[in-house]
Design a protein around this motif. Structure first.
Motif, PDB file in Angstrom:
ATOM      1  N   UNK A   1       0.810  -1.216   0.000  1.00 60.31           N
ATOM      2  CA  UNK A   1       0.000   0.000   0.000  1.00 60.31           C
ATOM      3  C   UNK A   1       0.848   1.272   0.000  1.00 60.31           C
ATOM      4  N   UNK A   2       2.155   1.116   0.175  1.00 66.57           N
ATOM      5  CA  UNK A   2       3.077   2.256   0.181  1.00 66.57           C
ATOM      6  C   UNK A   2       2.787   3.224   1.320  1.00 66.57           C
ATOM      7  N   UNK A   3       2.335   2.688   2.420  1.00 71.82           N
ATOM      8  CA  UNK A   3       2.149   3.494   3.620  1.00 71.82           C
ATOM      9  C   UNK A   3       2.433   2.609   4.843  1.00 71.82           C
ATOM     10  N   UNK A   4       2.965   3.249   5.858  1.00 70.09           N
ATOM     11  CA  UNK A   4       3.406   2.520   7.042  1.00 70.09           C
ATOM     12  C   UNK A   4       2.252   2.295   8.009  1.00 70.09           C
ATOM     13  N   UNK A   5       2.209   1.104   8.584  1.00 67.75           N
ATOM     14  CA  UNK A   5       1.222   0.782   9.607  1.00 67.75           C
ATOM     15  C   UNK A   5       1.955   0.482  10.906  1.00 67.75           C
ATOM     16  N   UNK A   6       1.575   1.173  11.973  1.00 65.66           N
ATOM     17  CA  UNK A   6       2.253   0.962  13.253  1.00 65.66           C
ATOM     18  C   UNK A   6       1.797  -0.313  13.948  1.00 65.66           C
ATOM     19  N   UNK A   7       0.646  -0.839  13.534  1.00 65.40           N
ATOM     20  CA  UNK A   7       0.157  -2.054  14.179  1.00 65.40           C
ATOM     21  C   UNK A   7      -1.139  -2.520  13.573  1.00 65.40           C
ATOM     22  N   UNK A   8      -1.726  -3.534  14.192  1.00 63.34           N
ATOM     23  CA  UNK A   8      -2.952  -4.134  13.684  1.00 63.34           C
ATOM     24  C   UNK A   8      -4.095  -3.131  13.601  1.00 63.34           C
ATOM     25  N   UNK A   9      -4.271  -2.315  14.647  1.00 66.35           N
ATOM     26  CA  UNK A   9      -5.389  -1.383  14.672  1.00 66.35           C
ATOM     27  C   UNK A   9      -5.278  -0.354  13.551  1.00 66.35           C
ATOM     28  N   UNK A  10      -4.062   0.079  13.254  1.00 59.19           N
ATOM     29  CA  UNK A  10      -3.862   1.034  12.149  1.00 59.19           C
ATOM     30  C   UNK A  10      -4.276   0.409  10.829  1.00 59.19           C
ATOM     31  N   UNK A  11      -3.849  -0.825  10.590  1.00 62.53           N
ATOM     32  CA  UNK A  11      -4.214  -1.503   9.345  1.00 62.53           C
ATOM     33  C   UNK A  11      -5.718  -1.678   9.239  1.00 62.53           C
ATOM     34  N   UNK A  12      -6.355  -2.073  10.330  1.00 60.27           N
ATOM     35  CA  UNK A  12      -7.802  -2.282  10.298  1.00 60.27           C
ATOM     36  C   UNK A  12      -8.546  -0.984  10.045  1.00 60.27           C
ATOM     37  N   UNK A  13      -8.092   0.100  10.659  1.00 58.40           N
ATOM     38  CA  UNK A  13      -8.739   1.397  10.457  1.00 58.40           C
ATOM     39  C   UNK A  13      -8.601   1.856   9.011  1.00 58.40           C
ATOM     40  N   UNK A  14      -7.399   1.748   8.463  1.00 62.81           N
ATOM     41  CA  UNK A  14      -7.167   2.213   7.103  1.00 62.81           C
ATOM     42  C   UNK A  14      -7.912   1.361   6.081  1.00 62.81           C
ATOM     43  N   UNK A  15      -8.090   0.070   6.382  1.00 62.39           N
ATOM     44  CA  UNK A  15      -8.793  -0.820   5.465  1.00 62.39           C
ATOM     45  C   UNK A  15     -10.285  -0.903   5.791  1.00 62.39           C
ATOM     46  N   UNK A  16     -10.722  -0.122   6.811  1.00 67.74           N
ATOM     47  CA  UNK A  16     -12.129  -0.060   7.222  1.00 67.74           C
ATOM     48  C   UNK A  16     -12.660  -1.450   7.595  1.00 67.74           C
ATOM     49  N   UNK A  17     -11.883  -2.147   8.390  1.00 66.19           N
ATOM     50  CA  UNK A  17     -12.269  -3.456   8.896  1.00 66.19           C
ATOM     51  C   UNK A  17     -12.640  -3.291  10.365  1.00 66.19           C
ATOM     52  N   UNK A  18     -13.872  -3.573  10.759  1.00 66.22           N
ATOM     53  CA  UNK A  18     -14.262  -3.406  12.169  1.00 66.22           C
ATOM     54  C   UNK A  18     -13.579  -4.432  13.058  1.00 66.22           C
ATOM     55  N   UNK A  19     -13.254  -4.014  14.269  1.00 60.45           N
ATOM     56  CA  UNK A  19     -12.616  -4.907  15.229  1.00 60.45           C
ATOM     57  C   UNK A  19     -13.616  -5.932  15.736  1.00 60.45           C
ATOM     58  N   UNK A  20     -13.201  -7.187  15.764  1.00 51.52           N
ATOM     59  CA  UNK A  20     -13.991  -8.248  16.369  1.00 51.52           C
ATOM     60  C   UNK A  20     -13.311  -8.683  17.666  1.00 51.52           C
ATOM     61  N   UNK A  21     -14.106  -8.825  18.742  1.00 48.33           N
ATOM     62  CA  UNK A  21     -13.533  -9.259  20.010  1.00 48.33           C
ATOM     63  C   UNK A  21     -12.795  -8.135  20.709  1.00 48.33           C
ATOM     64  N   UNK A  22     -11.774  -8.500  21.486  1.00 43.07           N
ATOM     65  CA  UNK A  22     -11.030  -7.541  22.312  1.00 43.07           C
ATOM     66  C   UNK A  22      -9.603  -7.411  21.822  1.00 43.07           C
ATOM     67  N   UNK A  23      -9.181  -6.155  21.612  1.00 39.34           N
ATOM     68  CA  UNK A  23      -7.794  -5.903  21.248  1.00 39.34           C
ATOM     69  C   UNK A  23      -6.881  -6.339  22.401  1.00 39.34           C
ATOM     70  N   UNK A  24      -5.791  -6.995  22.057  1.00 42.59           N
ATOM     71  CA  UNK A  24      -4.791  -7.530  22.992  1.00 42.59           C
ATOM     72  C   UNK A  24      -5.203  -8.862  23.620  1.00 42.59           C
ATOM     73  N   UNK A  25      -6.375  -9.383  23.262  1.00 45.81           N
ATOM     74  CA  UNK A  25      -6.674 -10.762  23.608  1.00 45.81           C
ATOM     75  C   UNK A  25      -6.121 -11.612  22.475  1.00 45.81           C
TER      76      UNK A  25
END
Length: 211
Positions: A144-168
């Motif tokens: 994508x030619x852009x840096x992602x600092x972590x999973x949440x950044x990738x999900x936000x940029x790809x408009x993927x809603x979080x399922x469950x609990x982050x860090x579980x």
């Protein structure tokens, strides 16, 4: 190609060195066949078996996660290898490497640092299937030619809603798999991004532009 997605989480409380979660999910086109363990640290001077029961405060939102089903890291590896064999991903007598599969992680820490540390604590040799992996953040950056600092950044940029609990751990594993599936749908190609030196496993060669 069948992919294995892994996400290890460190303990939120000061504890002996250990891998706290050991969640795995096999991924092809759908998330299937989860493999999930809780593991406790070896008993070190000044620690007693009571340390197997931990109360975790928010944001982890878990109670008694180290319960009676927690097992030692050596037992985790044994059961994990049985799971790999059951799914035809690994054959012990064939050099110990994965068969048409690869670990996909969100960052290099899991397999570059934590697993070798845990193997050392558990007085066991690093299994040969941990010699290479795919860091999804590196693939994301290159595609994508852009840096992602972590999973949440990738999900936000790809408009993927979080399922469950982050860090579980198991939820992070499934969410990383969903990011992976979206990237494949967008046309990303997955290649090994990091590989250990066979003669000097502590040395890791990074094959992609690092994130």
């Amino acid at each position: 190609m069948l992919l294995v997605v892994t996400s290890l989480q460190p303990p939120p409380l000061p504890m002996p060195s250990l891998s706290y979660y050991y969640p795995i999910a096999a991924v092809l086109t759908t998330i299937s066949s989860p493999c999930h363990f809780y593991t406790f640290p070896p008993l070190l001077p000044g620690h007693s078996p009571v340390t197997r029961t931990i109360f975790i405060v928010p944001p982890y939102q878990l109670l008694h996660v180290w319960h009676d089903t927690s097992i030692s890291f050596k037992e985790v590896i044994q059961q994990f290898e049985a799971w790999l064999t059951q799914h035809h991903l690994w054959t012990k007598g064939m050099g110990g490497r994965l068969d048409q599969a690869a670990f996909v992680t969100c960052g290099n820490w899991d397999l570059k640092t934590k697993v070798p540390q845990q193997c050392k604590v558990s007085k066991m040799k690093l299994p040969p299937y941990f010699m290479e992996w795919i860091n999804l953040k590196d693939v994301y950056l290159n595609f994508y030619k852009r840096r992602a600092t972590g999973m949440m950044t990738m999900m936000k940029e790809l408009q993927i809603p979080l399922l469950g609990s982050h860090h579980l751990g198991i939820d992070d594993t499934k969410n990383i798999a969903r990011v992976l599936q979206r990237m494949l749908a967008d046309g990303a190609l997955l290649q090994i991004t990091a590989r250990r030196n066979a003669d000097s496993p502590e040395n890791v060669e990074f094959l992609f532009r690092t994130a």
